[in-house]
Motif scaffolding. Structure first.
Motif, PDB file in Angstrom:
ATOM      1  N   ASP A  17      52.145  28.819  23.136  1.00 54.50           N
ATOM      2  CA  ASP A  17      52.627  29.990  23.862  1.00 54.50           C
ATOM      3  C   ASP A  17      54.075  30.266  23.478  1.00 54.50           C
ATOM      4  OD1 ASP A  17      50.369  30.669  25.247  1.00 54.50           O
ATOM      5  OD2 ASP A  17      50.875  29.523  27.013  1.00 54.50           O
ATOM      6  N   GLY A  18      54.391  31.545  23.226  1.00 50.75           N
ATOM      7  CA  GLY A  18      55.764  31.921  22.950  1.00 50.75           C
ATOM      8  C   GLY A  18      56.153  31.847  21.490  1.00 50.75           C
ATOM      9  N   ASP A  19      55.262  31.352  20.650  1.00 50.11           N
ATOM     10  CA  ASP A  19      55.549  31.284  19.214  1.00 50.11           C
ATOM     11  C   ASP A  19      55.656  32.692  18.624  1.00 50.11           C
ATOM     12  OD1 ASP A  19      55.694  28.591  18.936  1.00 50.11           O
ATOM     13  OD2 ASP A  19      53.731  28.331  18.005  1.00 50.11           O
ATOM     14  N   ASP A  20      56.446  32.798  17.555  1.00 48.31           N
ATOM     15  CA  ASP A  20      56.464  34.020  16.766  1.00 48.31           C
ATOM     16  C   ASP A  20      55.571  33.788  15.550  1.00 48.31           C
ATOM     17  OD1 ASP A  20      58.297  34.945  18.544  1.00 48.31           O
ATOM     18  OD2 ASP A  20      60.032  34.600  17.253  1.00 48.31           O
ATOM     19  N   VAL A  21      54.769  34.786  15.225  1.00 42.23           N
ATOM     20  CA  VAL A  21      53.870  34.639  14.075  1.00 42.23           C
ATOM     21  C   VAL A  21      54.010  35.857  13.165  1.00 42.23           C
ATOM     22  CG1 VAL A  21      52.201  33.232  15.346  1.00 42.23           C
ATOM     23  CG2 VAL A  21      51.912  35.710  15.265  1.00 42.23           C
ATOM     24  N   VAL A  22      53.447  35.727  11.977  1.00 43.39           N
ATOM     25  CA  VAL A  22      53.417  36.828  11.012  1.00 43.39           C
ATOM     26  C   VAL A  22      51.953  37.083  10.670  1.00 43.39           C
ATOM     27  CG1 VAL A  22      54.075  37.525   8.676  1.00 43.39           C
ATOM     28  CG2 VAL A  22      55.669  36.182  10.067  1.00 43.39           C
ATOM     29  N   ILE A  23      51.581  38.348  10.620  1.00 42.41           N
ATOM     30  CA  ILE A  23      50.205  38.702  10.257  1.00 42.41           C
ATOM     31  C   ILE A  23      49.958  38.291   8.797  1.00 42.41           C
ATOM     32  CG2 ILE A  23      48.580  40.627   9.986  1.00 42.41           C
ATOM     33  CD1 ILE A  23      49.313  40.017  12.917  1.00 42.41           C
ATOM     34  N   ALA A  24      48.854  37.579   8.573  1.00 48.93           N
ATOM     35  CA  ALA A  24      48.605  37.001   7.255  1.00 48.93           C
ATOM     36  C   ALA A  24      47.741  37.893   6.371  1.00 48.93           C
ATOM     37  CB  ALA A  24      47.952  35.629   7.401  1.00 48.93           C
ATOM     38  N   LYS A  25      47.122  38.915   6.962  1.00 51.26           N
ATOM     39  CA  LYS A  25      46.375  39.874   6.132  1.00 51.26           C
ATOM     40  C   LYS A  25      46.271  41.199   6.867  1.00 51.26           C
ATOM     41  CE  LYS A  25      41.631  38.920   7.566  1.00 51.26           C
ATOM     42  NZ  LYS A  25      40.282  38.574   7.115  1.00 51.26           N
ATOM     43  N   ASP A  26      46.080  42.269   6.106  1.00 48.01           N
ATOM     44  CA  ASP A  26      45.967  43.594   6.713  1.00 48.01           C
ATOM     45  C   ASP A  26      44.844  43.614   7.741  1.00 48.01           C
ATOM     46  OD1 ASP A  26      48.006  44.511   5.171  1.00 48.01           O
ATOM     47  OD2 ASP A  26      46.767  45.698   3.813  1.00 48.01           O
ATOM     48  N   LEU A  27      45.142  44.175   8.920  1.00 51.69           N
ATOM     49  CA  LEU A  27      44.152  44.216   9.987  1.00 51.69           C
ATOM     50  C   LEU A  27      43.886  45.657  10.383  1.00 51.69           C
ATOM     51  CD1 LEU A  27      45.505  41.452  12.394  1.00 51.69           C
ATOM     52  CD2 LEU A  27      43.695  41.228  10.702  1.00 51.69           C
ATOM     53  N   LYS A  28      42.645  46.047  10.311  1.00 59.19           N
ATOM     54  CA  LYS A  28      42.269  47.379  10.773  1.00 59.19           C
ATOM     55  C   LYS A  28      42.183  47.359  12.299  1.00 59.19           C
ATOM     56  CE  LYS A  28      40.472  50.061   7.148  1.00 59.19           C
ATOM     57  NZ  LYS A  28      40.697  49.155   6.018  1.00 59.19           N
ATOM     58  N   VAL A  29      42.828  48.320  12.918  1.00 65.43           N
ATOM     59  CA  VAL A  29      42.789  48.399  14.368  1.00 65.43           C
ATOM     60  C   VAL A  29      41.767  49.442  14.786  1.00 65.43           C
ATOM     61  CG1 VAL A  29      44.123  48.902  16.436  1.00 65.43           C
ATOM     62  CG2 VAL A  29      45.200  47.745  14.506  1.00 65.43           C
ATOM     63  N   LYS A  30      40.833  49.010  15.627  1.00 67.66           N
ATOM     64  CA  LYS A  30      39.827  49.948  16.122  1.00 67.66           C
ATOM     65  C   LYS A  30      40.338  50.608  17.390  1.00 67.66           C
ATOM     66  CE  LYS A  30      36.148  46.930  14.517  1.00 67.66           C
ATOM     67  NZ  LYS A  30      36.021  45.579  15.030  1.00 67.66           N
ATOM     68  N   GLY A  31      39.687  51.689  17.761  1.00 66.05           N
ATOM     69  CA  GLY A  31      40.005  52.319  19.028  1.00 66.05           C
ATOM     70  C   GLY A  31      41.137  53.322  18.917  1.00 66.05           C
ATOM     71  N   ALA A  32      41.699  53.654  20.073  1.00 67.56           N
ATOM     72  CA  ALA A  32      42.697  54.706  20.176  1.00 67.56           C
ATOM     73  C   ALA A  32      43.802  54.549  19.131  1.00 67.56           C
ATOM     74  CB  ALA A  32      43.293  54.712  21.573  1.00 67.56           C
ATOM     75  N   GLY A  33      44.039  55.619  18.400  1.00 68.73           N
ATOM     76  CA  GLY A  33      45.118  55.576  17.412  1.00 68.73           C
ATOM     77  C   GLY A  33      44.656  55.007  16.098  1.00 68.73           C
ATOM     78  N   GLY A  34      44.066  53.835  16.147  1.00 66.58           N
ATOM     79  CA  GLY A  34      43.615  53.194  14.915  1.00 66.58           C
ATOM     80  C   GLY A  34      44.782  52.815  14.035  1.00 66.58           C
ATOM     81  N   GLY A  35      44.525  52.680  12.757  1.00 63.05           N
ATOM     82  CA  GLY A  35      45.574  52.316  11.817  1.00 63.05           C
ATOM     83  C   GLY A  35      45.389  50.914  11.307  1.00 63.05           C
ATOM     84  N   THR A  36      46.367  50.462  10.556  1.00 59.17           N
ATOM     85  CA  THR A  36      46.289  49.133   9.960  1.00 59.17           C
ATOM     86  C   THR A  36      47.573  48.375  10.230  1.00 59.17           C
ATOM     87  OG1 THR A  36      44.892  49.970   8.173  1.00 59.17           O
ATOM     88  CG2 THR A  36      45.960  47.861   7.803  1.00 59.17           C
ATOM     89  N   ILE A  37      47.423  47.169  10.756  1.00 56.69           N
ATOM     90  CA  ILE A  37      48.582  46.287  10.899  1.00 56.69           C
ATOM     91  C   ILE A  37      48.766  45.615   9.552  1.00 56.69           C
ATOM     92  CG2 ILE A  37      49.609  44.379  12.160  1.00 56.69           C
ATOM     93  CD1 ILE A  37      47.635  44.916  14.420  1.00 56.69           C
ATOM     94  N   LYS A  38      49.918  45.857   8.950  1.00 61.03           N
ATOM     95  CA  LYS A  38      50.148  45.369   7.585  1.00 61.03           C
ATOM     96  C   LYS A  38      50.446  43.873   7.559  1.00 61.03           C
ATOM     97  CE  LYS A  38      50.102  49.255   5.149  1.00 61.03           C
ATOM     98  NZ  LYS A  38      48.881  49.464   4.365  1.00 61.03           N
ATOM     99  N   VAL A  39      50.012  43.262   6.469  1.00 63.40           N
ATOM    100  CA  VAL A  39      50.344  41.865   6.251  1.00 63.40           C
ATOM    101  C   VAL A  39      51.864  41.711   6.280  1.00 63.40           C
ATOM    102  CG1 VAL A  39      50.283  42.181   3.734  1.00 63.40           C
ATOM    103  CG2 VAL A  39      50.043  39.896   4.684  1.00 63.40           C
ATOM    104  N   GLY A  40      52.332  40.661   6.915  1.00 62.20           N
ATOM    105  CA  GLY A  40      53.775  40.431   7.003  1.00 62.20           C
ATOM    106  C   GLY A  40      54.404  40.962   8.279  1.00 62.20           C
ATOM    107  N   THR A  41      53.625  41.703   9.082  1.00 64.50           N
ATOM    108  CA  THR A  41      54.139  42.213  10.353  1.00 64.50           C
ATOM    109  C   THR A  41      54.467  41.056  11.288  1.00 64.50           C
ATOM    110  OG1 THR A  41      52.779  44.201  10.147  1.00 64.50           O
ATOM    111  CG2 THR A  41      53.618  43.681  12.339  1.00 64.50           C
ATOM    112  N   LYS A  42      55.671  41.091  11.853  1.00 66.75           N
ATOM    113  CA  LYS A  42      56.057  40.028  12.778  1.00 66.75           C
ATOM    114  C   LYS A  42      55.542  40.318  14.172  1.00 66.75           C
ATOM    115  CE  LYS A  42      60.069  37.724  10.911  1.00 66.75           C
ATOM    116  NZ  LYS A  42      61.529  37.628  10.886  1.00 66.75           N
ATOM    117  N   VAL A  43      55.040  39.282  14.817  1.00 70.92           N
ATOM    118  CA  VAL A  43      54.573  39.399  16.195  1.00 70.92           C
ATOM    119  C   VAL A  43      55.297  38.341  16.999  1.00 70.92           C
ATOM    120  CG1 VAL A  43      52.582  39.357  17.724  1.00 70.92           C
ATOM    121  CG2 VAL A  43      52.318  40.166  15.374  1.00 70.92           C
ATOM    122  N   LYS A  44      56.055  38.798  17.994  1.00 73.14           N
ATOM    123  CA  LYS A  44      56.873  37.851  18.760  1.00 73.14           C
ATOM    124  C   LYS A  44      56.217  37.430  20.058  1.00 73.14           C
ATOM    125  CE  LYS A  44      61.350  39.029  16.913  1.00 73.14           C
ATOM    126  NZ  LYS A  44      62.700  39.544  17.148  1.00 73.14           N
ATOM    127  N   GLY A  45      56.435  36.171  20.409  1.00 68.94           N
ATOM    128  CA  GLY A  45      56.031  35.678  21.724  1.00 68.94           C
ATOM    129  C   GLY A  45      54.551  35.797  22.009  1.00 68.94           C
TER     130      GLY A  45
END
Ligand code: ZN
Length: 117
Positions: free
Chosen positions: A56-84
């Motif tokens: 819990d509380g770790d910061d991570v980085v997305i390791a591969k492009d992720l397609k987001v389903k649902g409202a808005g959609g889009g792609t979370i790019k590899v390397g995106t930082k995610v905090k906490g």
């Protein structure tokens, strides 16, 4: 191996003793294998794509492009930082992380697509 035996996982008694490979509780007669218990605890840990244990509380980085389903959609790019991040046990499917991704909002992620920052 330490001399201190773990308390009984069943009743909490401290008067456990070793019997061969097993630990025995004299109060409730529960017997268990400490190595199996350790393996089970280890298997329950949530690990990133590289096998590092996440908390819990770790910061991570997305390791591969992720397609987001649902409202808005889009792609979370590899390397995106995610905090906490927050680890969850009741995620949808095999999602085991709850996090807020900048630009996308709060969502569930899989530990297999992130790496510890
Ligand atoms: Zn016991």
């Amino acid at each position: 191996m330490s001399d201190t035996l773990p308390p009984c996982p069943q009743c909490g008694s401290e008067y456990t003793y070793e019997m061969g490979e097993l630990i025995v509780c004299p109060e409730c007669a529960h017997e268990w294998s400490p190595s199996e218990a350790a393996e089970a605890a280890d298997a329950a840990l949530i690990r990133d794509v590289n096998g590092n244990v996440l908390a819990d509380g770790d910061d991570v980085v997305i390791a591969k492009d992720l397609k987001v389903k649902g409202a808005g959609g889009g792609t979370i790019k590899v390397g995106t930082k995610v905090k906490g991040i927050r680890l969850i046990s009741d995620g949808v499917g095999d999602h085991d992380i709850d996090a807020t991704v900048e630009g996308f909002g709060r969502m569930q992620l899989k530990s297999s697509v992130v790496k510890k920052a």
